[in-house]
Design a protein around this motif. Sequence first.
Motif, short mmCIF file in Angstrom:
data_model
loop_
_atom_site.label_atom_id
_atom_site.label_comp_id
_atom_site.label_asym_id
_atom_site.label_seq_id
_atom_site.Cartn_x
_atom_site.Cartn_y
_atom_site.Cartn_z
N ASP A 58 0.23 32.52 9.13
CA ASP A 58 0.66 32.08 10.45
C ASP A 58 1.43 30.77 10.42
O ASP A 58 2.23 30.51 11.31
N LEU A 62 4.96 30.35 12.18
CA LEU A 62 5.38 29.17 12.95
C LEU A 62 6.69 28.60 12.43
O LEU A 62 7.51 28.11 13.21
N VAL A 83 1.47 22.17 12.25
CA VAL A 83 0.34 22.67 13.03
C VAL A 83 -0.08 21.65 14.09
O VAL A 83 -0.26 22.00 15.26
N ILE A 86 2.53 21.53 16.89
CA ILE A 86 2.43 22.69 17.77
C ILE A 86 1.30 22.49 18.78
O ILE A 86 1.49 22.69 19.99
N PHE A 87 0.13 22.10 18.29
CA PHE A 87 -1.01 21.92 19.20
C PHE A 87 -0.76 20.80 20.21
O PHE A 87 -1.17 20.90 21.36
N LYS A 90 1.67 22.22 22.85
CA LYS A 90 0.95 23.19 23.69
C LYS A 90 0.04 22.48 24.68
O LYS A 90 -0.03 22.85 25.84
N LEU A 116 3.77 33.11 19.57
CA LEU A 116 3.20 31.78 19.43
C LEU A 116 1.70 31.80 19.68
O LEU A 116 0.93 31.19 18.94
N SER A 117 1.28 32.51 20.69
CA SER A 117 -0.14 32.60 21.02
C SER A 117 -0.93 33.23 19.86
O SER A 117 -2.02 32.76 19.50
N CYS A 120 -1.20 30.75 17.01
CA CYS A 120 -2.15 29.67 17.29
C CYS A 120 -3.60 30.11 17.18
O CYS A 120 -4.48 29.29 16.91
N ARG A 121 -3.87 31.39 17.32
CA ARG A 121 -5.22 31.89 17.12
C ARG A 121 -5.62 31.87 15.65
O ARG A 121 -6.79 32.00 15.32
#
Length: 149
Positions: A58, A62, A83, A86-87, A90, A116-117, A120-121
Amino acid sequence: MLLDERFETHLVDFGLSKLLRPYDTHVTTDLVGTLGYIPPEYSQTLTATFRGDVYSFDVVLLELLTGKRPVEVCRGKSCRDLVSWIFQLKSENRMEEIFDTSIWDTSYEKQLLEVLSIACRCIMQDPQQRSLIDQVVSWLEAIGTGKDR
């Protein structure tokens, strides 16, 4: 980058998991892997897992969405790994800024946000909160089909 201008692949060093129990393998004290793709728990346990591979996969996803490397070489306090960046965006509800301008298209906004969702999981700090790869593949295949994730 996954492909160069001649469409030659450049994805290497991916998939540390083995079909062996962690204690049946030889373990070194060296961290093996490419920075940015290594799941957070690996540096503490030195154990490769399938959920760790999902994390790495992932991060690649990304990269495709953002056009950014997992660890940017930069200076100053604003530098972050992909990472974390991104967080942060978001949490500030600035998702449009995440996407590379070469792929952002409002007519595909829903599908891009779904990808994207999903990604992110799979980059959660806690490996138990990450989805397994078969579920990730199912979700990716369902994008644009109207099927629920």
